[in-house]
Design an enzyme around this catalytic site. Structure first.
Site, short mmCIF file in Angstrom:
data_model
loop_
_atom_site.label_atom_id
_atom_site.label_comp_id
_atom_site.label_asym_id
_atom_site.label_seq_id
_atom_site.Cartn_x
_atom_site.Cartn_y
_atom_site.Cartn_z
N SER A 156 0.79 -1.40 -0.05
CA SER A 156 0.05 0.22 0.01
C SER A 156 0.86 1.17 0.14
O SER A 156 1.44 1.65 0.87
CB SER A 156 -1.00 -0.05 1.35
OG SER A 156 0.09 0.03 2.51
N SER A 157 0.75 1.95 -1.22
CA SER A 157 1.72 3.07 -1.25
C SER A 157 1.10 4.48 -0.91
O SER A 157 1.61 5.47 -1.38
CB SER A 157 2.72 2.97 -2.44
OG SER A 157 1.59 3.22 -3.53
N LYS A 158 -0.27 4.41 -0.73
CA LYS A 158 -0.98 5.66 -0.73
C LYS A 158 -1.23 6.24 0.69
O LYS A 158 -2.07 6.58 1.00
CB LYS A 158 -2.39 5.39 -1.33
CG LYS A 158 -2.25 5.04 -3.02
CD LYS A 158 -2.24 6.25 -3.70
CE LYS A 158 -1.93 5.82 -5.05
NZ LYS A 158 -3.13 5.69 -5.81
N ASN A 159 -0.26 5.94 1.53
CA ASN A 159 0.01 6.60 2.87
C ASN A 159 0.98 7.63 3.06
O ASN A 159 2.16 7.29 2.67
CB ASN A 159 -0.57 5.75 3.95
CG ASN A 159 0.50 5.08 4.66
OD1 ASN A 159 1.62 5.80 5.07
ND2 ASN A 159 0.72 3.70 4.58
N ASP A 213 0.72 3.29 -10.92
CA ASP A 213 -0.25 4.47 -10.96
C ASP A 213 0.33 5.68 -11.40
O ASP A 213 1.40 6.42 -10.45
CB ASP A 213 -0.87 4.84 -9.60
CG ASP A 213 -1.58 6.22 -9.51
OD1 ASP A 213 -1.87 6.55 -10.65
OD2 ASP A 213 -2.05 6.29 -8.59
#
Ligand SMILES: [Zn+2]
Lengths: 345, 313
Positions: free
Chosen positions: A110-113, A146
Site C-alpha cells: 500500500s503506497s498511498k499513505n 499508477d
C-alpha cells in the site's frame, strides 16, 4: 533483517517467543478486549499490545526495531509506530540502505499513505546524493502501477531539488506522456522541469520547442485539457504574446474545423480574441458555422464564441455566460472609440 | 433522486463511534480523533449532536493531549497537527474550548512554523500546505494567529500556486483539489484571498465536474464524494460556486448513500465510511440541501459554531 520480517514465514505468536518473555503486553486503553473472530486480528492485537509496551518503555533496541517492522506491516498508516522506528534507527545508528528496502516492501502492499513517503524522505535525506538513483527507481516503480501517484511525484520533485539528477528528467516526462497523453501529473512534471531545471535555461529558452511539442499533443487529442493548460502556462503572465503566436491560432482553427471536441479550442480562441487577436477569415467562418441561426447576426466574435460554448458545455453554462459578460465589458471601450470616431467624422 | 436518509446516517455514525472492537476501528485506532471530528460534525450538521455523550468525548479528547500541547490521534499516540485541529474543532462543536490551556496548544502549533513560512506536521519535519491550513485554522479558532508569522505563511502558500491557478502540496507540485481547499482556506482565514487568481482557479475547479454530476480532484481522475467538499468549499470561498451544476452534484451525492444501513461512499455502490459520510453531508450543506445546518467553507464547522467561537467573549 531478521527472519521474522520475511514474508511467508509462519508466525510465532510474540508471547511464545523467548526473547519477549520479559515484556508484559499493554492492551489498548479504551475498549473491552475484542472478541476476535479471525486470526489476522489476533496477530494484530497482540503485536500492537507488545508495541505499546516497548513504546511506553522507550526501548530503543534491535528487537524493538524488528517489532516495529511487524507492526508497520499490519498497519502502515499508524504514524506513531513509524516515528518510534525512526527514533530506534537514530539511536542504534543502523545502516540505512536496508531501510529503503523495507520501505519498498511496505509500499508494495500500500503506497498511498503519507507515512511511507515521509519515512522514505527521512531516510533518503540522511543518505544524501547517493540515494538519487534508488529514489528515481522507486518512484518509477510506483508510476508503473499508477502514473498519477501524487506522493511519488512530490517525492521525485523533492529528490531533484535536494540532490539533482535533472539530466534525463525531460525525457522521462516525454516517455510518460507518450504512455498516457492524458496524464496531467506528467504534464505538471514537464512544466516543473522546464521552469526549474538548472540545465535547460528556463521557460523563455524552452518556449519555442515546447509550443510545438504541445501543439502536436493537442492535435492528437484536442479533448485533453492538460496540453491546453500547458500551452497557456508557457505564456505565463504574457497572454498578449500567446494571442500573437500564429501557431496557437492555427491549432484552434484546425480543431474547430473538425467540428468535434470544441470546448478547449473555443476557450483558447476566446482568450486569444480577448487579448487582441484579430481573427482570420477562416476562424470567423468556422465560428459562424457553429453559432445557432437564431443568434443575433451582429454579435462580435468573442460573444459568438461564448454562446457556442454555452451550447456545447451546458454543465458549465453559467461560467460561459459570465465569460460572455466580461468579454463584452473588455471590448466595450474599443466600440466606444469607434463610435466616437464615427460621430466626429 | 431520493432523499438524504438522516436517521440512517445518524445510526451508522453512532454505531461506528461506539464499536471500538470492530476490525475497522482497530486499524483506524491511531486516527480516531479525526474520525470523531468527521462523525460528530456530520451529526451536528444534521441536527443530531445530542445523541452523543459530550462529557465522555471531551474527557477522552483531553487524554489525547501531550505535555507539548499537541494532540495525538488517540490515547497513547504521538502528537501531530492533524489531530490537534480535530481536537479543537470537536471541542468547538461542544462549546468546550475553555477546557484547553489555549496558549499551550497555540505555542505547540506556532513552534512548527519554519523560516520560509511553511509548517511541519510534527517534530519529524514533514512539510505540506495541508499543515499550513491546519495551523492557521487551529490558531484562528483559538484566536491566537498573532503567534505566527502570518505574512510568511501566506507567502509560502502563494509559492505553491501553479499556472493553472491551483495549488499543490509543495512549490511545483501538481494542483490537487484537496490541497486547493487547504490553500484557499488558509488564505481566506488570513484575509488574503486577493492572492488567488479567482477566475482561473474557478474555471479549473468547475472543470472538475464530470458527466455523472460528481467532481474529481484532478484531471482524468474518477469522481469521488470527498471532492464535493474540497472543490465546492473552494468555489464558495472564491465566490464562483454558481459555475457548476449544483442539482447534478446533489443527485450524485445522494446516489452514494447506503439507504439501508446508512453511511455514504466515495461513489455509487462502494462501501461506506465515516470520512465520505462527512464529506457527503457537508457537501450537501454547502449546496443548501434542506434541513441541514449551513457549514462554514473555511473552518469546516457549522456556521453557528464558528459564530459562537468568534462572537463570544
Ligand atoms: Zn474520496
Amino acid at each position: 533483517m531478521s527472519s521474522d520480517e520475511d514474508q511467508g514465514t509462519i508466525r510465532t505468536p510474540i508471547s511464545q517467543r523467548p526473547e519477549w518473555a520479559d515484556i508484559e503486553p499493554v492492551p489498548q486503553h479504551d475498549g473491552p478486549n475484542p472478541v476476535v473472530a479471525i486470526a489476522y486480528t489476533d496477530e494484530f492485537v497482540e503485536t500492537m499490545d507488545y508495541f505499546r509496551a516497548i513504546y511506553l518503555g522507550n526501548e530503543l533496541s534491535t528487537r524493538a526495531l524488528h517489532l516495529t517492522a511487524e507492526a508497520i506491516k499490519l498497519n502502515p498508516g499508524n504514524y506513531t509506530i513509524w516515528q518510534f522506528r525512526r527514533q530506534i534507527l537514530e539511536a542504534l545508528g543502523t545502516e540505512l540502505h536496508e531501510e529503503l528496502d523495507f520501505v519498498e516492501q511496505i509500499a508494495a502492499a500500500s503506497s498511498k499513505n503519507y507515512q511511507i513517503w515521509h519515512h522514505r524522505r527521512w531516510v533518503a535525506d540522511k543518505l544524501g546524493p547517493e540515494a538519487v538513483a534508488k529514489e528515481f527507481e522507486f518512484t518509477k516503480k510506483c508510476f508503473d502501477q499508477d502514473a498519477k501517484h501524487y506522493h511519488a511525484w512530490c517525492h521525485r520533485q523533492w529528490v531533484l531539488q535536494a540532490f539533482g539528477g535533472w539530466e534525463n528528467e525531460l525525457n522521462y516526462c516525454q516517455r510518460l506522456i507518450e504512455d498516457d497523453i492524458f496524464n496531467n501529473s506528467a504534464w505538471n512534471q514537464r512544466f516543473f522541469v522546464i521552469t526549474r531545471s538548472p540545465l535547460l535555461g528556463g521557460l523563455e529558452a524552452m518556449r519555442t520547442s515546447e509550443v510545438s511539442y504541445t501543439i502536436n499533443s493537442i492535435k492528437a487529442h484536442p479533448e485533453n485539457e492538460s496540453p491546453w493548460r500547458y500551452l497557456r502556462g508557457l505564456y505565463k503572465n504574457d497572454l498578449q504574446s500567446l494571442a500573437t503566436d500564429p501557431l496557437v491560432a492555427s491549432i484552434c482553427l484546425e480543431v474547430l474545423n473538425t467540428k468535434s471536441n470544441l470546448v478547449h479550442a473555443l476557450n483558447m480562441l476566446l482568450d486569444l480574441v480577448s487579448h487582441g487577436l484579430q481573427a482570420s477569415e477562416g476562424l470567423r467562418n468556422v465560428v459562424d458555422s457553429l453559432v445557432l441561426d437564431s443568434a443575433p447576426s451582429d454579435l462580435d466574435m468573442a460573444r459568438k464564441i461564448s454562446l457556442v460554448l454555452e451550447l456545447v458545455d451546458p454543465m458549465r453554462a453559467n461560467y460561459w455566460r459570465w465569460r460572455r459578460s466580461t468579454v463584452t465589458a473588455q471590448t466595450a471601450p474599443f466600440q466606444n472609440v469607434e463610435g466616437i470616431t464615427g460621430l466626429t467624422l | 433522486m431520493g432523499e438524504l436518509v438522516v436517521e440512517k446516517h445518524t445510526k451508522y455514525i453512532v454505531t461506528v463511534e461506539k464499536s471500538k472492537d470492530s476490525f475497522e476501528s482497530v486499524v483506524m485506532e491511531h486516527l480516531r480523533l479525526n474520525g470523531a471530528y468527521w462523525g460528530l460534525t456530520t451529526l451536528d450538521i444534521m441536527g443530531k449532536l445530542d445523541v452523543v455523550d459530550q462529557d465522555e468525548v471531551v474527557s477522552w479528547i483531553m487524554q489525547c493531549q501531550h505535555e507539548s500541547g499537541g494532540f495525538g490521534g488517540n490515547i497513547g499516540h504521538d502528537p501531530h497537527l492533524l489531530y490537534t485541529l480535530s481536537a479543537i474543532q470537536v471541542l468547538g462543536l461542544f462549546n468546550k474550548t475553555d477546557v484547553l490551556d489555549i496558549d499551550k496548544v497555540a505555542n505547540y502549533i506556532a513552534g512548527l512554523q519554519n523560516a520560509d513560512g511553511s509548517f511541519n506536521g510534527d517534530i519529524w519535519g514533514e512539510v505540506d500546505t495541508r499543515f499550513s491550513y491546519i495551523a492557521i485554522c487551529s490558531l484562528a479558532l483559538l484566536r491566537r494567529l498573532d503567534k505566527i508569522n502570518v505574512e510568511k505563511a501566506v507567502e509560502y502558500i502563494v509559492s505553491c500556486k501553479n499556472v493553472d491557478g491551483g495549488f499543490g502540496c509543495t512549490p511545483g507540485a501538481e494542483s490537487h483539489a484537496g490541497q486547493i481547499f487547504c490553500c484557499v482556506g488558509a488564505l481566506a482565514i488570513t484575509g488574503s484571498l486577493d492572492r488567488v487568481d479567482k477566475d482561473l482557479l474557478g474555471w479549473w475547479l468547475c472543470e472538475r465536474q464530470l458527466k455523472s454530476g460528481g467532481l474529481n480532484g484532478r484531471p482524468e481522475k474518477l469522481a469521488d464524494v470527498c471532492y464535493s467538499w474540497w472543490v465546492l468549499s473552494s468555489l464558495i470561498m472564491i465566490d464562483r460556486v454558481h459555475w457548476i451544476d449544483k442539482d447534478k452534484l446533489i443527485k450524485f451525492i445522494l446516489d452514494c448513500q447506503d439507504k439501508e444501513k446508512g453511511g455514504i461512499s466515495d461513489r455509487p455502490d462502494d462501501a461506506v465510511d465515516v470520512f465520505h459520510t462527512y464529506f457527503g453531508v457537508a457537501g450537501l450543506s454547502l449546496l443548501e440541501y434542506p434541513g441541514l445546518k449551513p457549514v462554514d467553507p473555511a473552518y469546516a464547522l457549522p456556521v453557528d459554531v464558528v459564530n459562537r467561537i468568534f462572537f463570544s467573549k
